[in-house]
Design a protein around this motif. Structure first.
Motif, mmCIF file in Angstrom:
data_model
loop_
_atom_site.group_PDB
_atom_site.id
_atom_site.type_symbol
_atom_site.label_atom_id
_atom_site.label_comp_id
_atom_site.label_asym_id
_atom_site.label_seq_id
_atom_site.Cartn_x
_atom_site.Cartn_y
_atom_site.Cartn_z
ATOM 1 N N UNK A 1 0.844 -1.200 0.000
ATOM 2 C CA UNK A 1 0.000 0.000 0.000
ATOM 3 C C UNK A 1 0.876 1.247 0.000
ATOM 4 N N UNK A 2 1.930 1.243 0.813
ATOM 5 C CA UNK A 2 2.811 2.408 0.862
ATOM 6 C C UNK A 2 3.459 2.643 -0.497
ATOM 7 N N UNK A 3 3.892 1.562 -1.151
ATOM 8 C CA UNK A 3 4.514 1.718 -2.479
ATOM 9 C C UNK A 3 3.486 2.203 -3.484
ATOM 10 N N UNK A 4 2.277 1.649 -3.390
ATOM 11 C CA UNK A 4 1.209 2.062 -4.299
ATOM 12 C C UNK A 4 0.929 3.555 -4.175
ATOM 13 N N UNK A 5 1.131 4.089 -2.959
ATOM 14 C CA UNK A 5 0.867 5.513 -2.729
ATOM 15 C C UNK A 5 2.086 6.373 -3.044
ATOM 16 N N UNK A 6 3.155 5.742 -3.556
ATOM 17 C CA UNK A 6 4.277 6.534 -4.043
ATOM 18 C C UNK A 6 5.554 6.436 -3.235
ATOM 19 N N UNK A 7 5.607 5.566 -2.221
ATOM 20 C CA UNK A 7 6.839 5.426 -1.443
ATOM 21 C C UNK A 7 7.743 4.406 -2.129
ATOM 22 N N UNK B 1 2.733 -5.120 -8.254
ATOM 23 C CA UNK B 1 3.239 -5.969 -7.167
ATOM 24 C C UNK B 1 3.651 -7.336 -7.683
ATOM 25 N N UNK C 1 5.782 2.111 -7.156
ATOM 26 C CA UNK C 1 5.690 3.482 -6.663
ATOM 27 C C UNK C 1 5.814 4.511 -7.771
ATOM 28 N N UNK D 1 -7.118 -2.486 -1.053
ATOM 29 C CA UNK D 1 -6.834 -3.885 -0.779
ATOM 30 C C UNK D 1 -8.033 -4.565 -0.126
ATOM 31 N N UNK E 1 -2.728 1.813 7.400
ATOM 32 C CA UNK E 1 -1.562 1.840 8.275
ATOM 33 C C UNK E 1 -2.039 1.939 9.725
ATOM 34 N N UNK F 1 -1.085 10.182 3.316
ATOM 35 C CA UNK F 1 0.161 9.457 3.050
ATOM 36 C C UNK F 1 0.652 9.631 1.602
ATOM 37 N N UNK F 2 -0.235 9.381 0.643
ATOM 38 C CA UNK F 2 0.160 9.444 -0.762
ATOM 39 C C UNK F 2 0.509 10.859 -1.204
ATOM 40 N N UNK G 1 4.021 11.680 -0.008
ATOM 41 C CA UNK G 1 5.045 11.027 -0.837
ATOM 42 C C UNK G 1 5.236 11.761 -2.162
ATOM 43 N N UNK G 2 4.174 12.441 -2.610
ATOM 44 C CA UNK G 2 4.251 13.162 -3.877
ATOM 45 C C UNK G 2 4.734 14.585 -3.680
ATOM 46 N N UNK H 1 -5.099 10.705 -4.381
ATOM 47 C CA UNK H 1 -3.926 10.956 -5.222
ATOM 48 C C UNK H 1 -4.294 11.057 -6.700
#
Ligand SMILES: Nc1ncnc2c1ncn2[C@@H]1O[C@H](COP(=O)(O)OP(=O)(O)OP(=O)(O)O)[C@@H](O)[C@H]1O
Ligand SMILES: [Mg+2]
Lengths: 290, 355
Positions: free
Chosen positions: A190-196, B53, B74, B82, B88, B99-100, B103-104, B151
């Motif tokens: 999920x974190x990677x999916x959100x851009x991490x 994934x 990413x 999911x 989280x 969160x997203x 990251x952006x 996002x």
């Protein structure tokens, strides 16, 4: 109706609610109390009895002697260094094992735990072969230009850290493995999916959620390193001026039991307070580990 | 073609076994496509390949025309919801949604306003500072959707998003999601094994079986014109007969089925052996014992199920098989168990699919 609120024995007698858990705890409590708490209390009594009946002369002597204060500081830095090395080496390894989808994982964990299978004496002699002046590691370091001529890791603080980290690493890895395995992999996804990036995902999610394991593993490694005796004395030789070595000298060589008891009480107190402070620090927001 | 998502003969093999086998699919802008199929047919694997994934062993995946087959998750512009929500646990609702955006590198003030908007849209007001474990299942689901939506991804990917909700909540939540998807013109792929769910909200349904897409069409087309026997059996209720074509002429195609039934189907390009699909609601019943001519069969009512507005009957045929009939709620009064009936249907109600 059969819905009794309290457990009954076969004749229908009502047992108090606290009895079953108390009975289950009894064997462990007896062993722990008889073999650890009681002697420890005796030791503590010995340490605060000079001059008798109640006196703190040994504590004054310890804290007033710069040699012993240095021993204490050295022991704590050894514990900190070994813990740090084990964390830095152990987390990636534990993460790798926890995320590896292979039937070889149990076998790999067995290999990781190998150092624990070898006696401290044998392990330390092996390190001597590597760390002495003409040992492999020392030669490599000199050849690579990283160390001056005549350099050796044997009989040095760094050598003790290396040898202790090696034997304690499995405890860190196995503790962290169990915790990371319990963290849903989809949280990282999920974190990677959100851009991490993968690295950030692990830092922002896995590392945070593995706090409990990091705490437990660090505590285990720290307390075992500050109380280690055989490995530091064999690898460190005369440089191993540590608390455990000092206790050994006071009991078996100098025969000063009250002072040995004092050193041991100080070591225990410090280990406990480190555990408390560290626990507070790491448990910023009380997240239950699933 | 302005497909937001395109899969070109995408495959995923685990050893010798193909979890996904040469799947091709396009999702247009603003379209909701459901991946529908039984457990283990490769739906999740397909969705995870789009998110990045799972790496395909063959084929290519394009997002907004760009080949992203080897691009890590990413750097792909997808928003995944999911099945377990994967919220989280150490972050609050607001932090999860932010969160997203963080990251952006979105500016702090903009993050705050976009999170606030999303909280309103997802009806999560007042819950901003809660941790996920302090939320109900439905609220958690809305946080998961909000976190993916905020996002503005090229495509939103949902893996059985309603499966952890109870029946009532499931229905209202899916209607809400559909409304949101249409209002915001979201492009979405959504995985389910529940055909009613797929029929209710999808623009098109990709019916998957054993790693392959058997048919991809609108819900109506999948229902009324199933291309394969599997699709016919999986979507809705169906009577399916093995039949052999015995005559072809301009008026239609005649085929012999079990229990002495002769089917006459509309003209079509049918092979010799076909599976004839007959929907239960297309069958008319009359009292009687003699069935004459094509597209009729005689039998005896043996089970009755009453649902209020509708009812279902099972009619036992001469060869022992059972014909499922669906009709209005008065059906059980007119035909009690044991009564002899003649069933008939229009030629246009029959669909031939591959045997
Ligand atoms: N990591 C893996 N290794 C080996 N086989 C796998 C792996 N992941 C999935 N499979 C297999 O691939 C097939 C498709 O799995 P997938 O999870 O995509 O199914 P699904 O359609 O989502 O099913 P469900 O409705 O049960 O979630 C299954 O047969 C599964 O056993
Ligand atoms: Mg699945």
């Amino acid at each position: 109706m059969g819905g009794a609120l309290e457990p009954r024995d076969r004749r229908g007698l009502i047992l108090p609610k606290w009895l079953p858990p108390a009975l289950l705890l009894l064997p462990a409590a007896l062993v722990f109390g008889g073999l650890f708490v009681w002697p420890q209390l005796g030791l503590f009594a010995t340490s605060v009895a000079s001059p008798p009946p109640i006196g703190f002369a040994t504590y004054q002597r310890f804290l007033g002697d710069s040699f012993y204060v240095a021993v204490l500081v050295r022991t704590l830095s050894l514990g900190a260094c070994v813990t740090l090395v084990c964390l830095i080496c152990g987390f990636p390894l534990a993460f790798f094992l926890a995320r590896l989808e292979s039937r070889w994982v149990p076998f790999l964990i067995m290999i990781v735990s190998f150092p624990l299978w070898v006696s401290a004496v044998v392990r330390s002699f092996a390190w001597m072969v590597l760390l002495l002046r003409n040992g492999l590691v020392s030669i490599w370091l000199r050849d690579a230009g990283l160390a001056p001529a005549g350099f050796q890791l044997m009989y040095s603080f760094a050598g003790i850290v290396i040898a202790l980290a090696q034997v304690l690493l499995p405890l860190m890895v196995i503790t962290l493995y169990a915790v990371i395995k319990g963290i849903d992999r989809d949280l990282e996804n999920a974190a990677m999916n959100l851009g991490a990036s993968p690295g950030r995902a692990v830092c922002l999610v896995t590392l945070r959620l593995a706090r409990g394991g990091i705490f437990a593993g660090s505590l285990l490694v720290f307390s075992l390193s500050i109380s280690a005796f055989a490995t530091p004395s064999l690898v460190g030789g005369a440089t191993a001026q540590l608390m455990a070595v000092a206790i050994y000298e006071q009991t078996l060589e100098i025969n000063d039991w009250p002072f040995a008891a004092t050193i041991s009480a100080i070591l225990l107190a410090i280990a406990l307070s480190v555990a408390l402070v560290y626990g507070r620090l790491i448990d910023g927001r009380n997240v239950p580990v699933r | 073609m302005n497909a937001e998502v395109e899969l070109r003969t995408v495959s995923k093999a685990y050893g010798d076994a193909y979890a996904v086998d040469r799947v091709s699919l396009e999702v247009a802008r603003g379209e909701l496509v459901a991946l529908l199929g039984p457990s283990g047919c490769g739906k999740t694997t397909t969705l995870r390949m789009v998110a990045g994934f799972v790496e395909p062993t063959g084929g290519a995946i394009l997002l907004r025309g760009q080949d992203v087959t080897r691009v890590p998750p990413h750097r792909r512009d997808t928003g995944m919801v999911f099945q377990s929500y994967a919220l989280f646990p150490h972050l609050t609702v607001a932090e999860n949604i932010a969160f997203g955006l963080k990251r952006r590198g979105v500016a702090r003030t903009e993050i705050r306003s976009r999170v606030a908007t999303m909280i309103g849209l997802m009806r999560l007001s007042g819950l901003e500072q809660r941790l996920p474990r302090q939320l109900s299942g439905g609220q958690q689901q809305r946080v998961a959707v909000g976190r993916a939506l905020v996002i503005n991804p090229a495509v939103i990917l949902l893996d059985e998003p309603f499966s952890n909700l109870d029946a009532q909540l499931r229905e209202s939540t899916r209607e809400e999601l559909r409304r949101l998807q249409q209002e915001l013109r979201l492009t979405a792929m959504f995985v389910t094994h529940d055909q009613a769910e797929a029929m209710a909200i999808a623009d098109r349904i990709a019916v998957m079986n054993k790693g392959r897409i058997e048919q991809i069409d609108t819900p109506a087309a999948v229902y009324h014109h199933p291309r394969t026997r599997f699709v016919a059996g999986f979507i809705g209720r169906a009577n399916i007969f093995d039949a052999e074509v015995i005559a072809r002429d301009p008026a239609g195609v005649a085929a012999r089925g079990p229990a002495g039934i002769t089917f006459v189907l509309p003209q079509g390009d049918h092979p010799g052996r076909i599976a004839v699909v007959l929907r239960p609601e297309a069958i008319r019943l009359a009292a009687g014992t003699d069935a004459h001519g094509p597209n009729t069969v005689a039998g005896v009512v043996d089970v009755v199920a009453f649902y209020g507005a509708t009812a279902q009957l099972g009619v036992k045929l001469a060869d022992g098989s059972r014909l499922l009939v669906e009709g209005s709620g008065d059906l059980p009064q007119r035909f009690a168990p044991g009564s002899a009936v003649v069933a008939s249907w229009a030629a246009s109600a029959l669909v031939a699919s591959a045997a």
